[in-house]
Write an enzyme that holds these catalytic residues in place. Structure first.
Site, mmCIF file in Angstrom:
data_model
loop_
_atom_site.group_PDB
_atom_site.id
_atom_site.type_symbol
_atom_site.label_atom_id
_atom_site.label_comp_id
_atom_site.label_asym_id
_atom_site.label_seq_id
_atom_site.Cartn_x
_atom_site.Cartn_y
_atom_site.Cartn_z
ATOM 1 N N CYS A 8 44.439 39.108 43.345
ATOM 2 C CA CYS A 8 43.621 39.663 42.259
ATOM 3 C C CYS A 8 44.168 41.021 41.792
ATOM 4 O O CYS A 8 44.158 41.984 42.559
ATOM 5 C CB CYS A 8 42.192 39.801 42.760
ATOM 6 S SG CYS A 8 41.120 40.813 41.734
ATOM 7 N N CYS A 11 41.723 43.927 42.065
ATOM 8 C CA CYS A 11 41.554 44.335 43.466
ATOM 9 C C CYS A 11 42.704 45.233 43.898
ATOM 10 O O CYS A 11 42.498 46.226 44.608
ATOM 11 C CB CYS A 11 41.498 43.107 44.369
ATOM 12 S SG CYS A 11 40.144 41.973 44.001
#
Length: 149
Positions: A8, A11
């Site tokens: 991600c 993230c």
């Protein structure tokens, strides 16, 4: 609690700020953690994680979803100024320890088990994809019959 996945991008962008914030855990008298949902699939079901990264504040059995700015300073202020008190806790029906969310967690873990099982059958044993689907279809049918009886 910060949930993330290695693939991600959002993230990955949050990671440096979260690490800086984690250094303040002892001073703020809080536990700061992160969980990889690819390693803990049950967590996605238990917390209804539909977007990554997702951040929760947990205190006295109550869970609040943090949706503020994602900088070290904002995280610190959220704790030190007790800004979390202004956020409505997650309903007890949807809390991570509720029966409903425990069931969701079990479903997510089952789906991961099925995925791994499919990979094992097709990659390790060389069974064709349709054969793997047939095996899981029969297993579903059989378990449904057993539960029905």
């Amino acid at each position: 609690l910060h949930s993330y996945a290695p693939w991600c991008p959002a993230c990955q962008n949050l990671q440096p700020e979260w690490e800086k914030f984690a250094e303040w855990g002892e001073d703020l008298e809080v536990n700061i953690a992160k969980v990889d949902v690819t390693e803990q699939p049950g967590l996605s079901g238990r917390f209804i994680i539909t977007a990554l990264p997702t951040i929760y504040h947990c205190k006295d059995g109550e869970f609040r979803r943090y949706q503020g700015a994602r900088t070290k300073t904002d995280f610190i202020n959220f704790i030190s100024d007790q800004e979390w008190k202004s956020i409505e806790p997650v309903s007890s029906w949807f809390g991570p320890s509720s029966f409903l969310m425990s069931s969701m967690s079990a479903l997510f873990q089952l789906s991961m088990w099925i995925r791994h099982g499919h990979g094992y059958l097709t990659e390790n044993l060389g069974i064709p994809v349709w054969g793997s689907y047939a095996i899981f279809g029969l297993a579903t049918l059989f378990s449904g019959l057993i539960l029905g009886l």
